[in-house]
Design a protein around this motif. Structure first.
Motif, PDB file in Angstrom:
ATOM      1  N   VAL A 450      -1.520   2.315   5.347  1.00 35.98           N
ATOM      2  CA  VAL A 450      -0.235   1.599   5.416  1.00 35.98           C
ATOM      3  C   VAL A 450      -0.125   1.251   4.152  1.00 35.98           C
ATOM      4  O   VAL A 450       0.976   1.381   3.117  1.00 35.98           O
ATOM      5  N   ARG A 451      -1.265   0.428   3.732  1.00 36.14           N
ATOM      6  CA  ARG A 451      -1.438  -0.194   2.387  1.00 36.14           C
ATOM      7  C   ARG A 451      -1.056   0.632   1.138  1.00 36.14           C
ATOM      8  O   ARG A 451      -0.527   0.547  -0.055  1.00 36.14           O
ATOM      9  N   ASP A 452      -1.852   1.858   1.278  1.00 32.29           N
ATOM     10  CA  ASP A 452      -2.049   2.831   0.223  1.00 32.29           C
ATOM     11  C   ASP A 452      -0.627   3.652   0.102  1.00 32.29           C
ATOM     12  O   ASP A 452      -0.090   3.872  -1.050  1.00 32.29           O
ATOM     13  N   LEU A 453       0.246   3.775   1.241  1.00 29.04           N
ATOM     14  CA  LEU A 453       1.590   4.459   1.426  1.00 29.04           C
ATOM     15  C   LEU A 453       2.455   3.393   0.689  1.00 29.04           C
ATOM     16  O   LEU A 453       3.242   4.085  -0.107  1.00 29.04           O
ATOM     17  N   ARG A 454       2.128   2.209   0.886  1.00 23.99           N
ATOM     18  CA  ARG A 454       3.187   1.196   0.018  1.00 23.99           C
ATOM     19  C   ARG A 454       2.790   1.320  -1.310  1.00 23.99           C
ATOM     20  O   ARG A 454       3.886   1.277  -2.161  1.00 23.99           O
ATOM     21  N   GLY A 465       8.880   4.779   2.959  1.00 25.48           N
ATOM     22  CA  GLY A 465       7.743   5.377   3.252  1.00 25.48           C
ATOM     23  C   GLY A 465       7.552   5.830   4.936  1.00 25.48           C
ATOM     24  O   GLY A 465       7.702   5.047   5.640  1.00 25.48           O
ATOM     25  N   ILE A 466       7.113   7.096   4.926  1.00 24.26           N
ATOM     26  CA  ILE A 466       6.789   7.510   6.332  1.00 24.26           C
ATOM     27  C   ILE A 466       5.309   7.766   6.610  1.00 24.26           C
ATOM     28  O   ILE A 466       5.004   8.778   6.085  1.00 24.26           O
ATOM     29  N   LEU A 467       4.725   7.236   7.652  1.00 21.41           N
ATOM     30  CA  LEU A 467       3.561   7.595   7.760  1.00 21.41           C
ATOM     31  C   LEU A 467       3.550   8.340   9.018  1.00 21.41           C
ATOM     32  O   LEU A 467       3.647   7.861  10.154  1.00 21.41           O
ATOM     33  N   LEU A 468       3.148   9.632   8.926  1.00 18.92           N
ATOM     34  CA  LEU A 468       3.145  10.608   9.944  1.00 18.92           C
ATOM     35  C   LEU A 468       1.926  10.827  10.451  1.00 18.92           C
ATOM     36  O   LEU A 468       0.805  11.440   9.876  1.00 18.92           O
ATOM     37  N   THR A 469       1.666  10.400  11.507  1.00 16.34           N
ATOM     38  CA  THR A 469      -0.051  10.280  12.073  1.00 16.34           C
ATOM     39  C   THR A 469      -0.383  10.794  13.442  1.00 16.34           C
ATOM     40  O   THR A 469       0.712  10.754  14.397  1.00 16.34           O
ATOM     41  N   LEU A 470      -1.322  11.688  13.517  1.00 18.26           N
ATOM     42  CA  LEU A 470      -1.628  12.190  14.902  1.00 18.26           C
ATOM     43  C   LEU A 470      -2.105  11.490  15.881  1.00 18.26           C
ATOM     44  O   LEU A 470      -1.908  11.741  17.106  1.00 18.26           O
ATOM     45  N   GLU A 480       1.372  -4.624   9.469  1.00 17.18           N
ATOM     46  CA  GLU A 480       1.370  -4.550   8.003  1.00 17.18           C
ATOM     47  C   GLU A 480       2.684  -3.492   7.508  1.00 17.18           C
ATOM     48  O   GLU A 480       3.341  -4.060   6.350  1.00 17.18           O
ATOM     49  N   ALA A 481       2.879  -2.467   8.329  1.00 17.06           N
ATOM     50  CA  ALA A 481       4.299  -1.718   7.958  1.00 17.06           C
ATOM     51  C   ALA A 481       5.557  -2.766   8.105  1.00 17.06           C
ATOM     52  O   ALA A 481       6.349  -2.910   7.327  1.00 17.06           O
ATOM     53  N   ALA A 482       5.499  -3.652   8.988  1.00 16.66           N
ATOM     54  CA  ALA A 482       6.828  -4.707   9.511  1.00 16.66           C
ATOM     55  C   ALA A 482       6.786  -5.524   8.211  1.00 16.66           C
ATOM     56  O   ALA A 482       7.872  -5.820   7.786  1.00 16.66           O
TER      57      ALA A 482
END
Length: 541
Positions: A450-454, A465-470, A480-482
């Motif tokens: 999440v931090r990397d995507l931010r 940013g969208i984290l699409l996870t399996l 962290e996202a909130a």
């Protein structure tokens, strides 16, 4: 056969899944990478072309081992005419991209000929880049006697290349080659009559009475038509000669009741022909009455080479019947299967990109609520998704996952790293907003992702940013996202700046799993619901 959508190489699908003589009509619009824009599925927010669709054919239309293998299969196959013709073309062209394209097409045309019924027809749509070579191959595979027409479609009234200083004429037409499997293939010309324009109606039906416009026509048979004793009868004091009337007395009375029978000054009966009874004019091989899709067209989905549904409806009505099987081996954004579904045909669509398969699934479900079809070659549940990820083909999983949310692939080309950008989404009234997608297929996920995507969205100046996870996200990941707060585009409600979406959610909700302000319309636009799927579409003239 019902309806089937296949992800994969159409050659493999044809050989493994389509039976001999099982298809009534084939339409294909095979891509040729002579112009990069021909194969582009998406454009970025700034109008820049995406490499996604081009990459799908990157290894296809170059002379390499695959092209050599395709050439060899034709040489070893049972179609002597095709092998002779392809060998002659190679002796002229040499080993280059065009020859690779023709070798790949030849082996596929042979398979298409195999699956076509004896009463079947094939329509091959192409531009002038390779049309002359394709016609020769079609003659070889189908036989020159089974050639019916070269249809010329006027796709642009403002062609590129006609500007001052350009040393060639503008390119405004496409070619559609029409071939049949045998002489028993039908052509229903009466179904594809072109309706008269308002100007043509005024010119043809120049007289006007209390009912409306009309034109003069005969109601009695001419002597050259022969004698018809059963049609010789008296009506309102008039009896025709031995050739008789053109109809039985009850139909003549009905004609009169509707105000469509009149008497000349010499006392002879004539018929009033009405425009509503006019089926239109017979079309030739020059089709200038079906305009291309402009940027404002309701059916436009954002696919640059998208063809109008009316074009495919004309082809399907001309050479197939309700219940017949229609096949498109290069189905792109799905116009052929859309038209087939609308006209009550069974259909088979094949495409080599996850992007196209995702678009077609969305298009059909939007346009035909409750539509039933089977998609092959892609995960159908979360178990299948995990199996795809476990095979080690990460890029295949990534492209499939992006197609679930209708995202444009990020840096999927073979040049350089992706820099943390697996996909992009554009939103806002003027495409001013950008969302970056990061796809995670592994079982170990953590807050660091999440931090990397931010960091990526801050570096790129993206809004979301969208984290699409399996794998299901952990509680610290959600926290962290909130903590990234909200993103607000002027005029729209705020949305979470960092969003975590599971693949399972994306499979169930598709792009509705995301929260974006005014998502851009020209990526995967919603198809218009077909109100009467069984009705033939009318042309806007």
């Amino acid at each position: 056969m019902a309806n089937h959508l296949y992800y994969g190489d159409n050659l493999a699908v044809l050989r493994e899944s389509i039976r001999d003589e099982s298809v009534d009509l084939i339409y294909l619009d095979p891509p040729f990478n002579s112009n990069a824009s021909y194969n582009v599925l998406f454009k970025g927010g700034d109008g820049a072309q995406s490499a996604a669709q081009i990459e799908a054919f990157d290894d296809t239309w170059h002379w390499n081992d695959s092209a050599e293998e395709a050439f060899g299969e034709v040489m070893r196959g049972g179609n002597a005419a095709a092998s002779t013709m392809l060998r002659a073309i190679r002796s002229f062209l040499g080993d280059n991209d065009m020859m690779a394209y023709l070798a790949m097409m030849a082996v596929r045309l042979i398979e298409l000929h195999r699956v076509l019924k004896p009463t079947g027809s094939l329509y091959l749509h192409c531009d002038p880049t390779a049309s002359h070579y394709l016609k020769i191959l079609l003659d070889a595979v189908f036989g020159a006697t089974n050639y019916r027409n070269e249809i010329v479609w006027l796709r642009s009234r403002n062609p590129k290349g006609s500007q001052h200083g350009v040393k060639q004429l503008g390119k405004s037409t496409d070619t559609i080659f029409y071939f049949v499997k045998s002489a028993s293939a039908p052509l229903y010309r009466e179904r594809i009559m072109r309706p008269l324009t308002s100007t043509e109606i005024e010119e043809k039906y120049a007289f006007v009475d209390e009912v409306g416009r009309w034109d003069d026509g005969p109601v009695m048979r001419s002597g050259s038509m022969g004698d018809r004793e059963n049609l010789v009868y008296e009506y309102k004091g008039f009896t025709p000669g031995p050739a008789g009337w053109r109809m039985e007395i009850e139909k003549l009375k009905e004609l009169d009741r509707k105000g469509n029978l009149y008497w000349t000054s010499t006392g002879r009966p004539r018929r009033k022909l009405r425009p509503e009874d006019d089926k239109g004019t017979t079309i030739s091989n020059y089709w200038d009455d079906i305009p291309p899709l402009n940027s404002q067209a309701k059916e436009r989905l954002g696919y640059p080479t998208q063809k109008p549904v009316a074009l495919l409806e004309r082809i399907l009505n001309a050479s197939s019947n309700p219940g017949d099987v229609v096949l498109d081996p290069f189905c792109g954004c799905g116009t052929t299967v859309h038209a087939a579904q609308k006209l009550g045909r069974q259909w088979v669509g094949i495409d080599v990109t996850h992007l196209a398969i995702g678009l077609i699934e969305k298009r059909l479900r939007d346009a035909f609520p409750g539509v039933e079809f089977t998609t092959h070659g892609v995960p159908q549940d979360i178990g299948g998704a995990r199996e795809l990820a476990a095979r080690g083909k990460y890029h295949e999983f990534e492209k499939w996952a992006l197609s679930l949310i209708a995202a444009q692939p990020g840096n999927l080309s073979k040049k350089g790293a992706d820099k943390g950008i697996d996909g992009n989404l554009w939103f806002g009234a003027k495409s001013e907003g950008r969302a970056i997608v990061s796809v995670k297929a592994g079982g170990n996920v953590g807050v660091g992702m999440v931090r990397d995507l931010r960091g990526v969205i801050e570096r790129e100046g993206a809004g979301v940013g969208i984290l699409l996870t399996l794998t299901e996200p952990t509680r610290p990941m959600l926290t962290e996202a909130a903590g990234a707060g909200q993103y607000e585009l002027p005029g729209f409600a705020p949305v979470p700046r960092l969003q975590i979406v599971t693949v399972e959610e994306a499979m169930r909700l598709r792009d509705r799993a995301l929260r974006l302000p005014a998502r851009r319309d020209d990526a995967f636009k919603r198809a218009v619901v077909e109100k009467d799927p069984g009705a033939q579409g009318r042309l806007d003239l």
